[in-house]
Write a protein that holds these residues in place. Structure first.
Motif, PDB file in Angstrom:
ATOM      1  N   UNK A  48      61.258 -20.564  56.230  1.00 40.58           N
ATOM      2  CA  UNK A  48      61.975 -19.356  56.623  1.00 40.58           C
ATOM      3  C   UNK A  48      63.058 -18.986  55.612  1.00 40.58           C
ATOM      4  N   UNK A  49      63.763 -19.995  55.110  1.00 39.65           N
ATOM      5  CA  UNK A  49      64.929 -19.723  54.268  1.00 39.65           C
ATOM      6  C   UNK A  49      64.559 -18.958  52.998  1.00 39.65           C
ATOM      7  N   UNK A  50      63.422 -19.286  52.391  1.00 39.34           N
ATOM      8  CA  UNK A  50      63.036 -18.619  51.141  1.00 39.34           C
ATOM      9  C   UNK A  50      62.848 -17.123  51.363  1.00 39.34           C
ATOM     10  N   UNK A  51      62.214 -16.752  52.477  1.00 42.53           N
ATOM     11  CA  UNK A  51      61.993 -15.327  52.747  1.00 42.53           C
ATOM     12  C   UNK A  51      63.253 -14.666  53.309  1.00 42.53           C
ATOM     13  N   UNK A  52      64.091 -15.453  53.959  1.00 46.53           N
ATOM     14  CA  UNK A  52      65.331 -14.921  54.513  1.00 46.53           C
ATOM     15  C   UNK A  52      66.321 -14.574  53.402  1.00 46.53           C
ATOM     16  N   UNK A  53      66.366 -15.406  52.389  1.00 46.21           N
ATOM     17  CA  UNK A  53      67.315 -15.211  51.289  1.00 46.21           C
ATOM     18  C   UNK A  53      66.630 -14.697  50.020  1.00 46.21           C
ATOM     19  N   UNK A  54      65.462 -14.070  50.174  1.00 46.53           N
ATOM     20  CA  UNK A  54      64.693 -13.639  48.995  1.00 46.53           C
ATOM     21  C   UNK A  54      65.498 -12.752  48.063  1.00 46.53           C
ATOM     22  N   UNK A  55      66.250 -11.808  48.613  1.00 40.34           N
ATOM     23  CA  UNK A  55      67.001 -10.868  47.786  1.00 40.34           C
ATOM     24  C   UNK A  55      68.010 -11.605  46.916  1.00 40.34           C
ATOM     25  N   UNK A  56      68.628 -12.655  47.456  1.00 37.95           N
ATOM     26  CA  UNK A  56      69.629 -13.413  46.709  1.00 37.95           C
ATOM     27  C   UNK A  56      68.972 -14.297  45.645  1.00 37.95           C
ATOM     28  N   UNK A  57      67.773 -14.812  45.939  1.00 35.97           N
ATOM     29  CA  UNK A  57      67.043 -15.614  44.943  1.00 35.97           C
ATOM     30  C   UNK A  57      66.734 -14.773  43.713  1.00 35.97           C
ATOM     31  N   UNK A  58      66.251 -13.557  43.930  1.00 36.50           N
ATOM     32  CA  UNK A  58      65.888 -12.705  42.800  1.00 36.50           C
ATOM     33  C   UNK A  58      67.120 -12.192  42.059  1.00 36.50           C
ATOM     34  N   UNK A  59      68.210 -11.992  42.752  1.00 40.45           N
ATOM     35  CA  UNK A  59      69.445 -11.616  42.073  1.00 40.45           C
ATOM     36  C   UNK A  59      69.914 -12.745  41.170  1.00 40.45           C
ATOM     37  N   UNK A  60      69.835 -13.978  41.662  1.00 42.90           N
ATOM     38  CA  UNK A  60      70.268 -15.128  40.878  1.00 42.90           C
ATOM     39  C   UNK A  60      69.345 -15.383  39.693  1.00 42.90           C
ATOM     40  N   UNK A  61      68.027 -15.125  39.872  1.00 38.76           N
ATOM     41  CA  UNK A  61      67.050 -15.391  38.803  1.00 38.76           C
ATOM     42  C   UNK A  61      67.147 -14.375  37.670  1.00 38.76           C
ATOM     43  N   UNK A  62      67.808 -13.228  37.910  1.00 38.58           N
ATOM     44  CA  UNK A  62      67.975 -12.181  36.898  1.00 38.58           C
ATOM     45  C   UNK A  62      66.627 -11.741  36.312  1.00 38.58           C
ATOM     46  N   UNK A  63      65.676 -11.497  37.212  1.00 38.68           N
ATOM     47  CA  UNK A  63      64.366 -11.020  36.769  1.00 38.68           C
ATOM     48  C   UNK A  63      64.479  -9.576  36.305  1.00 38.68           C
ATOM     49  N   UNK A  64      63.470  -9.125  35.549  1.00 38.07           N
ATOM     50  CA  UNK A  64      63.509  -7.781  34.984  1.00 38.07           C
ATOM     51  C   UNK A  64      63.414  -6.695  36.051  1.00 38.07           C
ATOM     52  N   UNK A  65      62.721  -6.975  37.153  1.00 35.00           N
ATOM     53  CA  UNK A  65      62.544  -5.984  38.207  1.00 35.00           C
ATOM     54  C   UNK A  65      63.764  -5.925  39.118  1.00 35.00           C
ATOM     55  N   UNK A  66      63.927  -4.783  39.795  1.00 29.98           N
ATOM     56  CA  UNK A  66      64.946  -4.644  40.817  1.00 29.98           C
ATOM     57  C   UNK A  66      64.690  -5.678  41.909  1.00 29.98           C
TER      58      UNK A  66
END
Length: 480
Positions: free
Chosen positions: A273-291
């Motif tokens: 659950x946690x990975x999908x719950x905090x998905x937005x924060x994971x991608x912000x931290x990873x600094x991926x090219x996409x929004x």
């Protein structure tokens, strides 16, 4: 086809699909609850009035609060289910929940957000406790795997559509819209029959016959199915919550309950659950090219597509091989995600690619099979009480995972956090390989007998029998 038989040949297949769609609508609500924290960045943006100014502590507690309050209702629900039946209990707890979504949508301060999240958690604990047994007890063995997996499709659809709403809609609109699926389910539940297993346990054989005839249609062999249910209840009789607690001391009951609980707890501790719950924060931290919001939508789409694939293959491949394979690959993909986040020279696309691989394989085999096995393995005689225990343990794991996930990230970073989470999927694969029987195409009574031993049968003789399932039939069953 379902286990070598065309779906069109399964009596009442269309009716069972309709029931599955109605019941799985509940999962839209549960997944909206899970995905809702992805609006948090908007609640603290300068464009939001009033600005909620959520702190890191607020984010953690608002995300995890439903899993904490969820612990308060499963035991009460198991008692109510024995008295009222799972369908009535499901309706009773869904009715007030729509107002809580509107309370969140029109909240003017953080306190109201906390109140609404706490109340939704109370409802979710009861709803999930009643949903699992009702879903599996209404379906034929030939299509039980596929139709039970429909609920996981709805869960994936709920996560995806909330990611989309969080990206394109004002957060208040996105929150208010979540009440719509509940309104549909509440109305449609009036057309879903009560569990024939519960009706038979209460000695209401004519009502059980009518419920089966209603969902199996004119081609259904209702009398044969009633006989199977009657034999199962005769071998493991219970009519009260007290009876069920007594019977949990029998190894043929507590063994499958422990297995079902562990099967669902391990992936939860692995970030289910946690990975999908905090998905937005994971991608912000990873600094991926996409929004980051676009990345969450991609995750939602992949999860939905592969859950649909799971629905189509689960009755062909079998539960054991699907869950073992997907658990191993899920763990490996989380390791790869951690490596991608820890390696500064890794391509910018690698973290999102690794998470999408995890999402695909995870959705194909882990939630659908674990949800199905949690309903299939638990014996009918202890299902209400066992399910309340199962939901309590699951939600406690969800709460701990929700709270510790951001803490672990702050302490050891996302990379090492993913490495820790990967180990739980490898443990899941080992558990299934060593102890979990295959359930594809087997009746619930047959699975009940899979854990029976001479010692457990002797324990039943000591417990005694209950008259409303037919004392003579029960004595004959135990003597044989």
């Amino acid at each position: 086809m379902g286990h070598g038989r065309p779906w069109s040949d399964v009596p009442g297949f269309g009716r069972q699909v309709s029931c599955a769609l109605v019941l799985s609508g509940v999962m839209l609500h549960l997944s909206h609850t899970l995905a809702w924290p992805n609006v948090f960045p908007r609640l603290s943006s300068n464009e939001t009035r009033p600005n909620f100014n959520l702190t890191d502590t607020d984010v953690t507690w608002l995300a995890s609060l439903p899993s904490l309050s969820c612990l308060l209702t499963p035991t009460l629900t198991s008692i109510l289910m024995e008295v009222l039946g799972p369908r009535r209990v499901l309706l009773a707890f869904l009715l007030p929940t729509t107002s809580l979504w509107f309370l969140k949508a029109f909240a003017t301060g953080k306190k109201l957000l906390y109140v609404a999240r706490f109340g939704i958690g109370l409802s979710n604990g009861a709803v999930y406790t009643a949903l699992v047994p009702l879903s599996v007890e209404l379906m034929s063995p030939e299509v039980r795997g596929m139709l039970t997996t429909v609920s996981q499709i709805m869960a994936s659809a709920g996560i995806m559509d909330f990611y989309l709403m969080a990206k394109f809609l004002p957060w208040r609109v996105a929150t208010g819209v979540c009440a719509a699926p509940l309104a549909f389910v509440i109305v449609a539940l009036y057309f879903v029959p009560e569990s024939p297993y519960w009706l038979m346990k209460k000695g209401k054989e004519s009502s059980a016959r009518a419920a089966l005839a209603r969902i199996r249609g004119p081609r259904g062999n209702v009398e044969e199915e009633l006989g199977t249910i009657r034999r199962g209840l005769a071998s493991q009789p219970s009519t009260t919550v007290k009876d069920q607690f007594r019977q949990l001391r029998v190894s043929s009951n507590y063994t499958p309950v422990l297995l079902a609980t562990a099967l669902n707890l391990l992936p939860v501790l692995g970030g289910r659950f946690a990975i999908f719950q905090y998905a937005i924060f994971i991608f912000q931290d990873a600094e991926v090219d996409l929004d980051p919001f676009t990345c969450t939508v991609l995750v939602g789409v992949v999860r939905l597509v592969f859950t649909i694939v799971s629905c189509l293959v689960i009755d062909h491949v079998g539960r054991r091989p699907l869950l073992i394979t997907c658990s191993i690959i899920s763990g490996a993909s989380l390791v790869a995600t951690g490596v991608a986040l820890a390696t500064s020279s890794a391509p910018a696309w690698l973290p999102i690619a690794s998470i999408l691989v995890f999402t695909a394989v995870f959705s194909l085999g882990v939630p659908p099979v674990c949800f199905l096995l949690s309903a299939e393995l638990v014996p009918t005689a202890v299902r209400s009480v066992a399910n309340s225990i199962f939901v309590n343990v699951l939600t406690l794991g969800f709460f701990l995972s929700s709270v510790t996930f951001p803490m672990m990230n702050a302490t050891i970073g996302f990379a090492n956090t993913f490495h820790v989470l990967a180990s739980f999927y490898l443990l899941t694969a080992l558990l299934v390989w060593r102890w979990v029987p295959e359930s594809r195409g087997r009746t619930l009574v047959d699975l009940q007998e899979a854990f029976a031993t001479d010692k457990s049968r002797e324990s039943y003789r000591k417990i005694g029998l209950k008259k409303n399932i037919g004392k003579e039939d029960a004595v004959e069953m135990l003597q044989n």
